[in-house]
Design a protein around this motif. Structure first.
Motif, PDB file in Angstrom:
ATOM      1  N   GLY A  51      31.622  38.447  48.863  1.00 25.19           N
ATOM      2  CA  GLY A  51      31.360  39.049  50.168  1.00 25.19           C
ATOM      3  C   GLY A  51      30.304  40.118  50.093  1.00 25.19           C
ATOM      4  N   PRO A  52      30.707  41.381  49.824  1.00 21.89           N
ATOM      5  CA  PRO A  52      29.705  42.450  49.822  1.00 21.89           C
ATOM      6  C   PRO A  52      28.720  42.359  48.662  1.00 21.89           C
ATOM      7  CG  PRO A  52      31.860  43.295  49.163  1.00 21.89           C
ATOM      8  CD  PRO A  52      32.072  41.903  49.656  1.00 21.89           C
ATOM      9  N   ARG A  53      29.144  41.706  47.559  1.00 26.61           N
ATOM     10  CA  ARG A  53      28.249  41.530  46.419  1.00 26.61           C
ATOM     11  C   ARG A  53      28.804  40.429  45.529  1.00 26.61           C
ATOM     12  NH1 ARG A  53      30.565  43.682  41.867  1.00 26.61           N
ATOM     13  NH2 ARG A  53      32.214  45.243  42.185  1.00 26.61           N
ATOM     14  N   MET A  54      28.045  40.079  44.510  1.00 24.31           N
ATOM     15  CA  MET A  54      28.527  39.105  43.539  1.00 24.31           C
ATOM     16  C   MET A  54      29.468  39.806  42.563  1.00 24.31           C
ATOM     17  SD  MET A  54      27.037  36.425  44.629  1.00 24.31           S
ATOM     18  CE  MET A  54      27.425  35.242  43.333  1.00 24.31           C
ATOM     19  N   PHE A  55      30.612  39.208  42.299  1.00 25.36           N
ATOM     20  CA  PHE A  55      31.587  39.760  41.360  1.00 25.36           C
ATOM     21  C   PHE A  55      31.500  38.989  40.048  1.00 25.36           C
ATOM     22  CE2 PHE A  55      35.121  42.169  43.800  1.00 25.36           C
ATOM     23  CZ  PHE A  55      34.168  42.888  44.502  1.00 25.36           C
ATOM     24  N   SER A  56      31.673  39.724  38.940  1.00 24.22           N
ATOM     25  CA  SER A  56      31.653  39.124  37.610  1.00 24.22           C
ATOM     26  C   SER A  56      33.041  39.267  36.984  1.00 24.22           C
ATOM     27  CB  SER A  56      30.608  39.818  36.739  1.00 24.22           C
ATOM     28  OG  SER A  56      31.010  41.159  36.488  1.00 24.22           O
ATOM     29  N   ARG A  57      33.162  38.873  35.736  1.00 27.70           N
ATOM     30  CA  ARG A  57      34.463  38.948  35.066  1.00 27.70           C
ATOM     31  C   ARG A  57      34.993  40.365  35.013  1.00 27.70           C
ATOM     32  NH1 ARG A  57      34.454  36.825  29.245  1.00 27.70           N
ATOM     33  NH2 ARG A  57      36.480  37.856  29.241  1.00 27.70           N
ATOM     34  N   ASP A 112      39.941  36.236  33.400  1.00 26.17           N
ATOM     35  CA  ASP A 112      39.223  36.024  32.137  1.00 26.17           C
ATOM     36  C   ASP A 112      38.152  34.949  32.268  1.00 26.17           C
ATOM     37  OD1 ASP A 112      40.178  37.918  30.402  1.00 26.17           O
ATOM     38  OD2 ASP A 112      41.783  36.669  29.592  1.00 26.17           O
ATOM     39  N   MET A 113      37.431  34.969  33.385  1.00 24.73           N
ATOM     40  CA  MET A 113      36.415  33.932  33.553  1.00 24.73           C
ATOM     41  C   MET A 113      35.244  34.197  32.597  1.00 24.73           C
ATOM     42  SD  MET A 113      34.899  34.795  37.322  1.00 24.73           S
ATOM     43  CE  MET A 113      33.689  36.082  37.603  1.00 24.73           C
ATOM     44  N   PRO A 114      34.475  33.182  32.281  1.00 23.49           N
ATOM     45  CA  PRO A 114      33.440  33.327  31.250  1.00 23.49           C
ATOM     46  C   PRO A 114      32.401  34.393  31.602  1.00 23.49           C
ATOM     47  CG  PRO A 114      33.805  31.020  31.793  1.00 23.49           C
ATOM     48  CD  PRO A 114      34.549  31.820  32.815  1.00 23.49           C
ATOM     49  N   ALA A 115      31.859  35.018  30.578  1.00 23.86           N
ATOM     50  CA  ALA A 115      30.775  35.976  30.769  1.00 23.86           C
ATOM     51  C   ALA A 115      29.583  35.254  31.388  1.00 23.86           C
ATOM     52  CB  ALA A 115      30.377  36.591  29.425  1.00 23.86           C
ATOM     53  N   GLY A 116      28.941  35.924  32.335  1.00 26.73           N
ATOM     54  CA  GLY A 116      27.788  35.350  32.997  1.00 26.73           C
ATOM     55  C   GLY A 116      28.121  34.632  34.288  1.00 26.73           C
ATOM     56  N   ARG A 117      29.394  34.248  34.476  1.00 23.66           N
ATOM     57  CA  ARG A 117      29.778  33.591  35.734  1.00 23.66           C
ATOM     58  C   ARG A 117      29.927  34.630  36.839  1.00 23.66           C
ATOM     59  NH1 ARG A 117      35.499  30.554  37.075  1.00 23.66           N
ATOM     60  NH2 ARG A 117      34.962  29.950  39.220  1.00 23.66           N
ATOM     61  N   GLN A 118      29.569  34.256  38.035  1.00 22.93           N
ATOM     62  CA  GLN A 118      29.688  35.173  39.166  1.00 22.93           C
ATOM     63  C   GLN A 118      30.361  34.477  40.355  1.00 22.93           C
ATOM     64  OE1 GLN A 118      25.601  36.622  39.796  1.00 22.93           O
ATOM     65  NE2 GLN A 118      26.234  38.561  38.860  1.00 22.93           N
ATOM     66  N   ILE A 119      31.072  35.285  41.130  1.00 23.48           N
ATOM     67  CA  ILE A 119      31.744  34.828  42.344  1.00 23.48           C
ATOM     68  C   ILE A 119      31.169  35.613  43.523  1.00 23.48           C
ATOM     69  CG2 ILE A 119      33.955  34.685  43.576  1.00 23.48           C
ATOM     70  CD1 ILE A 119      33.860  32.835  41.209  1.00 23.48           C
ATOM     71  N   ASP A 120      30.761  34.895  44.562  1.00 28.33           N
ATOM     72  CA  ASP A 120      30.291  35.568  45.777  1.00 28.33           C
ATOM     73  C   ASP A 120      31.510  36.092  46.520  1.00 28.33           C
ATOM     74  OD1 ASP A 120      29.190  36.466  48.087  1.00 28.33           O
ATOM     75  OD2 ASP A 120      28.153  34.604  48.612  1.00 28.33           O
TER      76      ASP A 120
END
Length: 632
Positions: free
Chosen positions: A143-149, A133-141
């Motif tokens: 590996g193959p792409r940026m992941f969102s919530r 449930d991470m905030p909208a707009g946050r992204q995690i790298d």
């Protein structure tokens, strides 16, 4: 940070196969054994091979795994069953299997959970609570792409899966699924096992600061899981399988009495294992989208048959007072190891610039000797991640030239031959305290997977008379017991360390010479994962090197199953003349040893500065690859 960043990608691949003889069983699990399988992302569109996400498994392949397991007698179990078996409440069924899913990806709910319900398979889902449930707009790298919530699970989905009775939720940390700065050179290593180096303050975290950071993270994760799901987690799945006994103890105090790594496949679960016995459970990591034929191979092949190919490397030749030259030396070493392709590197962790076999200084921060340079962690990590080898730290057992001259004299072995390596008296408590501290400091400061005990661990029959046991076998055992103490001291910070100890050839060829060395092959093979016999005919003054090696092999073969644990360590230089052993002769020795049954081979020294032995010959002789030729 990447989910599987570059600093740890090769570790996870190699951990899946890095098994010491006797430490994990071969083949499928039997009665009372538990197989744990580790999954990550389950997607419909995973490439058959070579997907950008190495750890993603196709939905069809995942369904085929469940079908194959069911059809071949595997019995699905939940974490509760494992705990009950360890508590003696009820045994596990034959061929028990537990499925785990790391990182808390949305596909566990959308793709895996429907299949788990269809097949009736329970699972353990390990979540990074900072990603749920991470905030909208946050992204995690990732590996193959940026992941969102939208790529991660929500607490609502976790509650639904938990309510089904099939899914139990474990912690995968709150925010330790990343690397942190681990040395002055800027390497990143897993947050859960690294004392962070602060370049501004030019200091490492203290032990207390490090443990407090880990405790705060785990407490936050456990509190969030209990608040959102109504149940505190009972298991901790360490990111990157990076943990130690101290952080396991923290997890234990927070109620997470089961922890997992990624080394091995099966383990017995028997009554009385509650407590420390359920920490560091082995898991089979699946990668490169395996089909059922790949899965069957992974479960059935005997890893104990795989041979070691090792290079023993002098860190003294990487070191240079000029940092730029030292980096060039490091690059030359890593490139050579990568091109040769051995399975292991035995890496010197002590400084011996005068070449007398004892440590004048060390290459890691420590309490007892000068640090020549903070270098071991840097080189070991580069070899592990860039060259893809297992690194064993090579240290003396007794040979330490303490900077305090009076202390050095008071702890020295009285009456030892000045021409031999300087050694401390292992029967003095202060000696044991100092050397155990050195091994503990090594483990606290760097990543490695095993220890090579140096050839200085010997005790003559005319040394320490009246203090050491008069019986040669008892002296041999006393030295063995001390090395195991050192292994355990390092094991505080590095779990499941493998062990190798150098053995002179004389006690093999002339068993009565145990009295001169306090060394014996069968005792070593019973105590250590491997024994590295110094198969060095020129060092022993032989005029017929091949006949000498044949005789050495014959004597090793006399011992039951000795070839499973014996490493034949060849010399690449004739130290009497200073000339390299001709490459053709070295390759002939390797071929003959292999033909006669040698499973494990090594050599010393490997001169990466002067390319000796030549790389093309080294690839042919000592590579662990099945196609040991130059990579494009």
């Amino acid at each position: 940070m990447n989910r599987i960043p570059a600093f740890v990608l090769s570790i996870l691949v190699l951990l899946a196969a890095a098994l010491a003889p006797g430490r994990a069983d071969a083949g499928e699990p039997g009665r009372g054994d538990l197989l744990v399988i580790s999954y990550h992302d389950i997607r419909d569109d995973v490439a058959r091979k070579g997907d950008p996400d190495l750890y993603a498994v196709g939905t069809q392949n995942f369904a085929a795994h469940l079908d194959w397991l069911a059809g071949h007698g595997y019995q699905p179990v939940a974490l509760a069953d494992v705990i009950a078996a360890a508590n003696g409440e009820r045994p596990l069924p034959d061929k028990a299997v537990l499925l785990t899913f790391d990182d808390g990806l949305r596909s566990v709910y959308t793709h895996a959970f429907p299949l788990l319900r269809a097949y009736g398979y329970p699972a353990l889902v390990a979540v990074v609570t900072d990603w749920v449930d991470m905030p909208a707009g946050r992204q995690i790298d990732y590996g193959p792409r940026m992941f969102s919530r939208d790529d991660f699970l929500t607490w609502t989905q976790l509650r639904e899966m938990q309510a089904s009775g099939l899914v139990e939720v474990a912690s995968h940390s709150h925010d330790m699924h990343h690397g942190v700065n681990s040395n002055p050179q800027g390497n990143s290593t897993p947050a859960a096992v690294t004392r962070i180096y602060d370049p501004a303050a030019k200091r490492y975290e203290s032990e207390a600061e490090y443990l407090a950071r880990v405790r705060d993270d785990l407490a936050t994760s456990a509190s969030l899981i209990e608040r959102e799901l109504g149940r505190a987690p009972r298991a901790m799945v360490w990111p990157y399988a990076a943990y130690n006994s101290q952080v396991n103890a923290i997890a234990d105090t927070l109620g997470m009495k089961v922890t997992f790594d990624l080394e091995g496949r099966n383990q017995p679960i028997v009554p009385g294992m509650h407590g420390d016995g359920l920490h560091g459970l082995a898991r089979l990591l699946l990668f490169d989208n395996p089909g059922i034929d790949d899965l069957a191979y992974e479960l059935r092949h005997d890893e104990s048959l795989e041979g070691m190919r090792a290079l023993q490397v002098d860190l003294d030749y990487v070191y240079d007072a000029d940092p730029a030259q030292m980096e060039r030396n490091l690059d030359a070493l890593v490139e050579r190891v990568k091109q040769i392709g051995p399975s292991h590197v035995f890496l010197q962790a002590f400084a011996d610039p005068d070449g007398n076999g004892s440590a004048d200084a060390l290459y890691f921060p420590n309490r007892h000797l000068p640090m020549r340079a903070d270098l071991f962690n840097r080189v070991a990590w580069q070899l592990r991640t860039r060259a893809g080898v297992q690194v064993f730290a090579w240290l003396p057992v007794l040979g330490y030239e303490l900077p305090d001259a009076s202390l050095r004299r008071s702890l020295a072995i009285d009456g030892s031959n000045p021409a031999e390596t300087f050694r401390l008296d292992l029967f003095q408590p202060e000696t044991r305290r100092i050397i155990s501290g050195i091994y503990e400091d090594l483990a606290a400061s760097g990543y490695f997977e095993g220890l090579l005990f140096h050839d200085d661990a010997l005790l003559r029959d005319d040394e320490l008379v009246g203090t050491a046991p008069s019986d040669p076998a008892a002296r041999t055992q006393a030295l063995i017991d001390f090395t195991l103490e050192l292994r355990d001291a390092a094991g505080k910070w590095r779990p499941k360390l493998q062990s190798v100890r150098n053995l002179f050839a004389a006690p093999v060829l002339q068993p009565e010479s145990e009295a001169w060395f306090a060394q014996r092959l069968d005792a070593f093979n019973a105590a250590y994962d491997y024994t590295a016999v110094m198969a060095m005919p020129w060092m022993e003054g032989s005029s017929r090197p091949q006949a000498w090696l044949d005789r050495l092999m014959d004597e090793v073969r006399r011992h039951p199953r000795a070839l499973e644990r014996t490493v034949f360590e060849l010399q690449t230089v004739d130290w009497n003349t200073g000339e390299p052993i001709p490459a053709d002769l070295l390759k002939a020795q390797v071929r003959r040893l292999q033909a006669r049954g040698a499973r494990h081979l090594a050599w010393y020294p490997d001169n990466f500065i002067d390319d000796v032995p030549p790389m093309s010959d080294a690839r042919e002789a000592i590579s662990a690859r099945s196609f040991p030729y130059l990579e494009p």
